[in-house]
Enzyme design. Structure first.
Site, PDB file in Angstrom:
ATOM      1  N   GLU A 265       0.873  -1.175   0.000  1.00  0.00           N
ATOM      2  CA  GLU A 265       0.000   0.000   0.000  1.00  0.00           C
ATOM      3  C   GLU A 265       0.905   1.219   0.000  1.00  0.00           C
ATOM      4  O   GLU A 265       1.732   1.374   0.898  1.00  0.00           O
ATOM      5  CB  GLU A 265      -0.897   0.001   1.230  1.00  0.00           C
ATOM      6  N   CYS A 302      -3.552   7.203   5.246  1.00  0.00           N
ATOM      7  CA  CYS A 302      -3.486   6.884   3.821  1.00  0.00           C
ATOM      8  C   CYS A 302      -4.784   7.233   3.113  1.00  0.00           C
ATOM      9  O   CYS A 302      -4.811   7.312   1.884  1.00  0.00           O
ATOM     10  CB  CYS A 302      -3.139   5.417   3.624  1.00  0.00           C
TER      11      CYS A 302
END
Length: 523
Positions: A265, A302
């Site tokens: 990620e 994020c």
């Protein structure tokens, strides 16, 4: 519990001998004891040897045994009490409620995967029974289950010292799948990592599992991480961090004689769409929600809303004016590390060269404090300037002002892959949103209506992933119970005698699993 500054390789606490890591309290810039000497290739070798030796035993533990192990890890983390909370606060500058909430999430993830393991549906059992009389050719007896890939390397994240770190989602899902785990601790919170690592090692011992089910390594620089990914006994990688580091690990994994999957990620700016009717009806409320989401946790998520897209008009002007007023009252917040703070400041300075600053939060009054920013740019500039699409990790967002719905679509098509896309709409906006939806489905892993992207629920339906560069593999999720599938592969057993079959595939279905039997899902 006294911190030792040592790695955990199986059940052994081992001192490294290379460059040491020392945590820094970002609120004071003061170094924290102890120092954690880095491990070398021999320590990677030792951890991977143990993990491989443990694999065949651990992967065939019963569903009940493996689920109990995950529950015991959660209990052991909770038993650390305030010592864990205080160390994590000191290493990250995060407030007590945030760390307490993250500990709760970490333990909930482990217990959720325990529930998933017990249910057994992740085994994906499919049975096509023999048809010896079928013409022109008989059909053999065919049975399929999912098996774990092998030992997994997990890299702890900087922004979640618990939930995406030593015992976080990647570790929990890999252990649930039956894979031993070797963790490389993040250098920003080594003490927190040692405390949690010792809790996991304690659970391994308490459950009578092989030593190599879990190891924890430390190392400055990239050498130990690259060595870990390159080790032939590592069969998959879980990573949360920067785009550059994620790409480097993916390339290292693909350069092996046996390439392996890397679930990285990496980068997302999470566009938020403000449709006209919603903006007209509740622009002030939207501005409040936006600023709250943007500044939560100093923007170090994020899923932070780094991009706002809307059509020009008085309602958008009012939204920007309200957000500006609100942002001016937001105090600067301590960021996780000096390095993250300096990267944020550099990113903001670079963006200021390409877009207009609409608002700033309050100036910093201490070290490593990020001052929130909102920028504005016309869509035609966004479409021709790649700098405007760069992620800034922190409380900074760019409002893209479009001339029409068609320009909104052009901006959307121009976007890279994202973790999330958010649509704020009212009834009058449904047709416009529906027309944009196919584009957003191609661009993001999670689509939200009338919410904010910060906050990722741990549940069965969650997707925390997306097309590159949000993640390196858009076919998976790193949050939610479907994350277990990243570390599994199917195996088919043809014409096996019942006594040789794994229990999950035996004729009598002793595990009482819901199987796909001759094309029909069993009740």
């Amino acid at each position: 519990m006294t911190l030792t500054g040592k790695m955990l390789i199986g059940q052994q606490a081992i001192s490294g001998h290379l460059e040491a890591i020392r945590a820094i309290n970002p609120a004071t810039d003061a170094p924290l004891e102890p120092a954690y000497a880095g491990g070398g290739r021999e320590h990677v070798e030792q951890a991977c040897t143990l993990a491989w030796a443990a694999f065949d035993t651990y992967r065939e533990t019963s569903l009940a045994e493996r689920a109990s192990f995950l529950d015991v890890i959660a209990d052991a983390i909770e038993a650390l009490g305030d010592e864990l909370i205080e160390r994590a606060m000191a290493e990250t500058g995060l407030p007590r409620p945030r760390i307490q909430g993250e500990r709760g999430r970490t333990c909930a993830q482990l217990r959720t995967f325990a529930r998933t393991v017990r249910a057994g549906e992740w085994l994906g059992v499919r049975v096509d029974t023999a048809q010896p009389e079928r013409q022109p050719l008989p059909r053999p007896d065919l049975r399929q289950r999912q098996v774990p890939l092998g030992p997994v390397a997990v890299f702890g994240a900087s922004n979640f010292p618990l939930a995406f770190s030593v015992a976080g989602g990647d570790t929990a899902s890999a252990l649930a799948a039956g894979c031993p785990v070797v963790v490389k601790a993040h250098g920003a919170h080594p003490g927190t990592s040692e405390l949690v690592g010792r809790a996991v090692a304690q659970a391994v011992k308490a459950c009578g599992l092989p030593d190599g089910v879990f190891s924890l390594l430390y190392g400055a620089g990239t050498d130990i991480g690259v060595a870990l990914v390159a080790d032939p006994r590592i069969k998959a990688v879980g990573f949360t961090g920067s785009r550059n580091a994620g790409i480097a690990l993916t390339q290292a994994a693909q350069a092996r004689p046996e390439p392996i999957p890397v679930y990285a990620e990496m980068s997302s700016i999470n566009p938020v769409y403000l449709f006209p009717a919603a903006l007209q009806a509740r622009g002030e409320a939207l501005a409040r929600g936006f600023v709250a989401s943007l500044t939560q946790g100093a923007g170090q998520f994020c899923t932070n809303p780094g991009l706002v897209i809307a059509v020009a008009g008085s309602a958008l002007d009012a939204f920007i004016a309200t957000a500006t007023q609100l942002l001016r009252g937001c105090a600067a917040q301590t960021m996780l590390t000096p390095g993250i703070f300096h990267a944020y400041r550099t990113g903001v300075s670079t963006l200021a060269e390409h877009a207009r600053i609409a608002a700033k939060g309050q100036a910093a009054d201490g070290p490593n404090q990020g001052q929130a920013h909102v920028f504005v740019t016309p869509a035609h500039d966004f479409l021709r300037n790649q700098h405007l699409q760069a992620e800034i990790f922190g409380a900074a967002s760019l409002v893209v002002v479009c001339a029409s719905d068609d320009e909104v679509r052009q901006v959307s098509e121009h976007l890279e892959g994202q973790l999330t896309a958010t649509l704020h709409l009212d009834d009058g906006d449904v047709a416009s949103a529906k027309a944009l939806l196919p584009v957003l489905e191609r661009k993001a892993g999670r689509l939200l209506v009338n919410g904010w992207p910060t906050g990722v629920e741990v549940c069965d339906a969650m997707v925390h992933g997306g097309p590159f560069p949000a993640t390196s593999d858009s076919r998976s999720t790193s949050v939610g119970t479907a994350a277990i599938l990243r570390f599994l592969r199917p195996v088919c057993y043809q014409d096996f005698p019942d006594g040789l079959l794994p229990r999950a595939l035996q004729q009598g279905n002793p595990l009482q699993l819901r199987r796909l039997l001759d094309g029909q899902r069993e009740a």
